[in-house]
Design an enzyme around this catalytic site. Structure first.
Site, PDB file in Angstrom:
ATOM      1  N   GLY A  89       3.649  -2.252   6.813  1.00  0.00           N
ATOM      2  CA  GLY A  89       3.148  -3.594   6.540  1.00  0.00           C
ATOM      3  C   GLY A  89       2.102  -3.589   5.442  1.00  0.00           C
ATOM      4  O   GLY A  89       2.055  -4.500   4.608  1.00  0.00           O
ATOM      5  N   TRP A 126       3.867  -2.990   2.136  1.00  0.00           N
ATOM      6  CA  TRP A 126       4.597  -4.191   1.728  1.00  0.00           C
ATOM      7  C   TRP A 126       3.756  -5.066   0.807  1.00  0.00           C
ATOM      8  O   TRP A 126       4.281  -5.757  -0.072  1.00  0.00           O
ATOM      9  CB  TRP A 126       5.012  -4.975   2.975  1.00  0.00           C
ATOM     10  CG  TRP A 126       5.694  -6.277   2.694  1.00  0.00           C
ATOM     11  CD1 TRP A 126       7.020  -6.484   2.435  1.00  0.00           C
ATOM     12  CD2 TRP A 126       5.087  -7.579   2.659  1.00  0.00           C
ATOM     13  NE1 TRP A 126       7.275  -7.825   2.241  1.00  0.00           N
ATOM     14  CE2 TRP A 126       6.105  -8.514   2.369  1.00  0.00           C
ATOM     15  CE3 TRP A 126       3.773  -8.039   2.846  1.00  0.00           C
ATOM     16  CZ2 TRP A 126       5.848  -9.884   2.264  1.00  0.00           C
ATOM     17  CZ3 TRP A 126       3.535  -9.395   2.748  1.00  0.00           C
ATOM     18  CH2 TRP A 126       4.565 -10.294   2.453  1.00  0.00           C
ATOM     19  N   HIS A 127       2.419  -5.034   0.978  1.00  0.00           N
ATOM     20  CA  HIS A 127       1.546  -5.881   0.169  1.00  0.00           C
ATOM     21  C   HIS A 127       1.390  -5.362  -1.255  1.00  0.00           C
ATOM     22  O   HIS A 127       0.957  -6.115  -2.130  1.00  0.00           O
ATOM     23  CB  HIS A 127       0.166  -5.988   0.826  1.00  0.00           C
ATOM     24  CG  HIS A 127       0.153  -6.882   2.032  1.00  0.00           C
ATOM     25  ND1 HIS A 127       0.494  -6.440   3.290  1.00  0.00           N
ATOM     26  CD2 HIS A 127      -0.141  -8.199   2.172  1.00  0.00           C
ATOM     27  CE1 HIS A 127       0.396  -7.434   4.148  1.00  0.00           C
ATOM     28  NE2 HIS A 127       0.021  -8.522   3.497  1.00  0.00           N
ATOM     29  N   GLY A 128       1.699  -4.108  -1.489  1.00  0.00           N
ATOM     30  CA  GLY A 128       1.585  -3.573  -2.842  1.00  0.00           C
ATOM     31  C   GLY A 128       1.594  -2.063  -2.844  1.00  0.00           C
ATOM     32  O   GLY A 128       1.254  -1.422  -1.853  1.00  0.00           O
TER      33      GLY A 128
END
Length: 209
Positions: free
Chosen positions: A139, A142-144
């Site tokens: 997770g 997933w943000h970067g």
């Protein structure tokens, strides 16, 4: 196929969109200036660091919940009713509750498509903790593609694992000092620690803050 378009719903949508755009412009943007000043300055004092972190905590909340609510308002204008995406997350009494209230669409997706397929809590205690950590690490990624996001996810995975362990051993969270401090305040404190890594561009900046 199932939407219903009414003047009353359209009016609610316009009001909702307007209020939530104000949340973004009038609240998130000023908070962002505080956070940017601190995180870009380098070597802040303790008081400055807390100003920056709390400023960022409210910036990302007002920003993201504002955008989400603006989308809900647009949906109402077109006759669609979307579920809310934020539910007062900073009032949570635990990190587990925080993830039920924060970015609900993402947390639900992580649960249904990562945590449960990885085994969830159905294959023993060790597998449960491994599933929690893996889910939150992914997770974060997933943000970067930045290790600071992985650290943010890893901290949340650690928090969730510790909470689950405390519940399994004591039937609740740790007594004593944490109860005196207040679980809500302690949860908010832990969340702010993770925001340092989410906001910082490098581990050097995160360490300074």
């Amino acid at each position: 196929a199932n939407r219903s378009h009414t003047l009353a719903k359209f009016a609610r949508g316009v009001a909702f969109f307007s209020v939530c755009m104000a949340k973004k412009v009038l609240l998130a943007n000023p908070c962002a200036r505080i956070a940017d000043t601190v995180f870009d300055a380098g070597a802040p004092t303790v008081l400055q660091a807390w100003h920056g972190v709390v400023g960022y905590a409210f910036q990302i909340y007002f920003d993201f919940s504002g955008y989400s609510d603006m989308a809900i308002g647009l949906g109402l204008m077109l006759g669609f009713v979307f579920a809310r995406n934020f539910d007062s997350p900073y009032q949570s009494q635990s990190i587990t509750e925080f993830w039920r209230r924060w970015h609900i669409s993402l947390s639900t997706w992580l649960r249904d498509y990562l945590y449960v397929p990885l085994g969830g809590n159905r294959k023993g205690e060790a597998r449960t903790y491994a599933s929690l950590m893996t889910t939150m690490l992914l997770g974060g990624l997933w943000h970067g593609a930045n290790w600071t996001f992985v650290a943010w996810g890893g901290l949340h995975g650690l928090y969730l694992s510790v909470e689950r362990w405390l519940r399994s051993r004591f039937g609740g969270y740790a007594p004593g000092p944490l109860a005196l401090l207040g679980l809500g305040r302690f949860t908010y404190f832990l969340t702010n620690i993770t925001w340092v890594f989410f906001r910082a561009a490098t581990f050097t900046t995160a360490r300074e803050v």
